[in-house]
Design an enzyme around this catalytic site. Structure first.
Site, short mmCIF file in Angstrom:
data_model
loop_
_atom_site.label_atom_id
_atom_site.label_comp_id
_atom_site.label_asym_id
_atom_site.label_seq_id
_atom_site.Cartn_x
_atom_site.Cartn_y
_atom_site.Cartn_z
N HIS A 121 7.56 -7.78 -3.68
CA HIS A 121 6.20 -8.19 -4.04
C HIS A 121 6.19 -9.61 -4.59
CE1 HIS A 121 3.89 -4.27 -3.96
NE2 HIS A 121 5.13 -3.88 -3.72
N GLU A 149 3.59 -11.26 -5.21
CA GLU A 149 2.41 -11.37 -6.07
C GLU A 149 2.61 -10.70 -7.42
OE1 GLU A 149 2.03 -7.32 -4.36
OE2 GLU A 149 2.94 -9.20 -3.78
N SER A 158 9.81 3.03 -1.47
CA SER A 158 10.76 4.12 -1.21
C SER A 158 11.14 4.16 0.27
CB SER A 158 10.16 5.46 -1.63
OG SER A 158 8.94 5.68 -0.94
N ILE A 159 10.58 3.24 1.06
CA ILE A 159 10.85 3.14 2.49
C ILE A 159 11.45 1.76 2.75
CG2 ILE A 159 9.79 3.13 4.80
CD1 ILE A 159 7.49 4.81 3.51
N GLN A 199 6.75 -3.40 6.52
CA GLN A 199 7.18 -2.21 7.25
C GLN A 199 6.41 -2.05 8.56
OE1 GLN A 199 6.59 0.68 4.16
NE2 GLN A 199 8.23 -0.17 2.90
N GLY A 259 0.83 -1.19 0.00
CA GLY A 259 0.00 0.00 0.00
C GLY A 259 0.86 1.24 0.00
N PRO A 260 0.24 2.40 -0.16
CA PRO A 260 0.99 3.66 -0.20
C PRO A 260 1.30 4.20 1.19
CG PRO A 260 -1.34 4.09 -0.51
CD PRO A 260 -1.20 2.59 -0.40
N CYS A 299 5.53 -5.68 1.69
CA CYS A 299 5.86 -4.27 1.41
C CYS A 299 5.41 -3.39 2.59
CB CYS A 299 5.29 -3.83 0.07
SG CYS A 299 6.10 -2.35 -0.58
#
EC number: 4.1.3.27
Length: 198
Positions: free
Chosen positions: A168, A170, A128-129, A81, A50-51, A77
């Site tokens: 990822h 998937e 990006s994290i 985190q 997710g974002p 992802c």
């Protein structure tokens, strides 16, 4: 049933398809009112990509705290985190943004998710994290790193059956992704068989 917590990501339904081939699956948004009840009924939880930052992703971190050690958990992802944050690790911005980029990943120790995989394999990255390698994550093993930039790509708490993947599985760009999902589902099924025998 495996519950996928959707962090408002386009990849979520790839995950639903992968898991749905193997077992019963349900999906619910990270801020849905039914999330707690659905999670209680599930045999395992998968937290989708997710974002943004995990602290902003609805009830995700609360659910991880609530069900850690009770049900197998797989974070992908953003889900990875969130696991890092919940268990005392730190996140930082990546030195290089990885959006739709392949990396080779090298296993650094055993991980149930990587059963039957070679020691190095290609994965697809969109992030990006990253996990800050300078801050220890107690009770977790770092099980894979990227060979190109050295970033941490996977963690595992074997005892509590908590697994995190920064990349990822998937994505079609992760060639062995279905095997990884299958390894997780197999663990969930083994747990169910064990509890039925008691």
């Amino acid at each position: 049933m495996i519950l996928i917590i959707d962090n408002y990501d386009s990849f979520t339904y790839n995950l639903v398809q992968y898991v749905g081939v193997l077992t019963d699956v349900a999906v619910v948004k990270n801020d849905d009112d039914s999330l707690g009840n659905m999670a209680e009924k599930a045999d395992a939880l998968i937290f989708s990509p997710g974002p943004g930052w995990p602290a902003d992703a609805g009830k995700m971190e609360t659910l991880i705290q609530q069900f850690a050690g009770q049900k197998p958990i797989l974070g992908i992802c953003l889900g990875f985190q969130a696991i890092v944050e919940v268990f005392g690790g730190k996140l930082r911005l990546a030195h290089q943004v990885m959006h739709g980029k392949n990396s080779q990943v090298r296993q650094t120790s055993g991980n149930l998710i990587f059963n039957h995989l070679p020691s190095k394999f290609l994965v697809m990255r969109y992030h990006s994290i990253v996990m800050d390698e300078a801050v220890a994550l107690p009770d977790f093993a770092i099980t894979a790193v990227a060979t190109d930039d050295g970033e941490i790509m996977a963690i595992e708490n074997e005892k509590e059956q908590i697994y995190g993947l920064q990349f990822h599985p998937e994505s079609i760009g992760t060639l062995d992704g279905m095997t990884m999902i299958e390894n997780f589902v197999n663990q969930v099924n083994e747990n169910k068989e064990s509890s039925n025998e008691k």
